[in-house]
Design a protein around this motif. Sequence first.
Motif, PDB file in Angstrom:
ATOM      1  N   GLU A 472       0.853  -1.186   0.000  1.00  0.00           N
ATOM      2  CA  GLU A 472       0.000   0.000   0.000  1.00  0.00           C
ATOM      3  C   GLU A 472       0.896   1.245   0.000  1.00  0.00           C
ATOM      4  N   PRO A 473       0.679   2.165  -0.958  1.00  0.00           N
ATOM      5  CA  PRO A 473       1.597   3.310  -1.093  1.00  0.00           C
ATOM      6  C   PRO A 473       1.746   4.137   0.172  1.00  0.00           C
ATOM      7  N   ARG A 474       0.644   4.372   0.870  1.00  0.00           N
ATOM      8  CA  ARG A 474       0.748   5.185   2.090  1.00  0.00           C
ATOM      9  C   ARG A 474       1.591   4.477   3.152  1.00  0.00           C
ATOM     10  N   ALA A 475       1.410   3.170   3.281  1.00  0.00           N
ATOM     11  CA  ALA A 475       2.196   2.416   4.261  1.00  0.00           C
ATOM     12  C   ALA A 475       3.674   2.423   3.894  1.00  0.00           C
ATOM     13  N   LEU A 476       3.956   2.311   2.602  1.00  0.00           N
ATOM     14  CA  LEU A 476       5.350   2.310   2.158  1.00  0.00           C
ATOM     15  C   LEU A 476       6.000   3.676   2.415  1.00  0.00           C
ATOM     16  N   GLU A 477       5.249   4.745   2.156  1.00  0.00           N
ATOM     17  CA  GLU A 477       5.786   6.081   2.407  1.00  0.00           C
ATOM     18  C   GLU A 477       6.017   6.310   3.897  1.00  0.00           C
TER      19      GLU A 477
END
Length: 545
Positions: A472-477
């Motif tokens: 998930e992009p938000r989790a990765l960021e």
Amino acid sequence: MSSATPLRLPLAGVLRLGRPSDIWFKPALSAVAAVAPPLLTLPALGRLDLAMYTMAGSLCALYGHHRPYATRARVLGRVVAGMVGGLAVALVSASLTGDAAVLVAVGALLAAVQKTVCDASRVGPPGNVVLTFVSSASLFVPQDLGQVPGHVALALAAGAWAWLIGMAPALVRPHGPERRATAQALNAAAAYATTHDIRTRATAAAAVHAARQALHATGQRPDPTRHALAHLLTHAETTLVLPAATPPERLRTWAHTVRGTGRAPRAAAGEVAGVEVLGGGSAAPRASLPYRTGPLVPLAVRTATGCALAGYVSLALGVGRPYWAVVTAASLFQANVTLTWSRGVQRVVGNLLGVLVFAAVVPLAHLHPALLVLLCLAFNFGAEALMGRNYWLGSVCVTPMALLVTEFARTQDPGRLITERVADTLVGALAGFLAAVAVTNRRAGDHLEHALTAAEQARERAARLLAERHPEPRALEAARRSLAAALVELRATADAASGEWWQRALPEERVVLTERSGHRTLAATVRRQELPPEVEPRTTEDVRP
């Protein structure tokens, strides 16, 4: 391991001049712009004796120049509140008692609180020293309780003016701080790509992290300039693990362009895949205040002990202004004993040279109040312009300015001022260093262990996300931000622990391995964010420790 690290007190390089700050003129000009209006007005009203109260608020303009304007507004507001609050406590104490021993104790406690709060909040230069100078000096100004509200109001009004001075550049160059932070990160990454030195990499990592934080502090509004700066930071971050990823010359060219006022450069097509680096997520989690102040407890005890000792020795010697000794001691305390020693040498050298400068200019100051004011403004500018080169050089201007301030209320005997300042400088420096040695920080190794564990856990979280098919992009960021913050904190904690006195041997090899694997994972996270959603990562090799 139980072996201890011996104390090293270096002299080589302590007085070496560094490069001036990129924005050395900003705090210098801001200080003059904030101090000058009230300081030039008061002589015309025949009340130059009130100048020390207006200067208390005006000096708040020295803070926050590296902060984005959204953050700077809050920081300056808190600095003004802290400055005025410390002044109020000092003036009330002075009005309630004339016992010098009690006033020294109040000054030492105030200095410890100011040191702890400034370090925990990371307010930045000039830190606690200006706050301590104002509150300590105010303790020894004769005061009636009925005068306190008016004097505090003067400081508050000058502080409001200083806030406006600090925020005014936002009208002309709203992205200035973010541009400078990005340029510094690009230059630091270029330096690492050229030298491959581990210390240079740590410096570059801290610069990249600071630039990311600056961009995030401005909010999540769509903004082409912020997008362009974020993409450039991606190159800087990747260079920390793959020095050949972007040529150093290109990084430096981008840095030079970013500092200008035109459009921020964008990476060429194909170099960055257009990922929204700023979108979503939140800033790296900020540790709670008790967690941040915990490691500062020994520093607070050192400050209180050293300032009290300096003040009482000064009183025993019959010096009329013991607050100079208190301020000298307060200015010494750094992250560890070694840095405290270096600052002590710089302080003594700068103050002694500054006293000679005062002796040369004081006859001119006695000719007319206007000349006294102009000299104070000139030394104020010089102090901020030179402080970034080396602390001792800035002190050469701070010392005559502080001595001239005592002339605002009435003309003083220059010989006595010089004698007392020299005595208090030596007493404060000796007392401060003795306190730093006596109050040991034996938990520095424990703090390093905590920082190592936090960095390893942050790396593991990021590695788990990278191993997923479609993280998930938000989790990765969020994982990237947490890892970057943990690595910067690890390096700062390791540097602080390495200069402490007599402690168990530090796990230096583990620190190096953790940093190396963490930066690999960080770069892999950045590259994964660059991939379009339909593209599969070919390998997770870079996330292994």
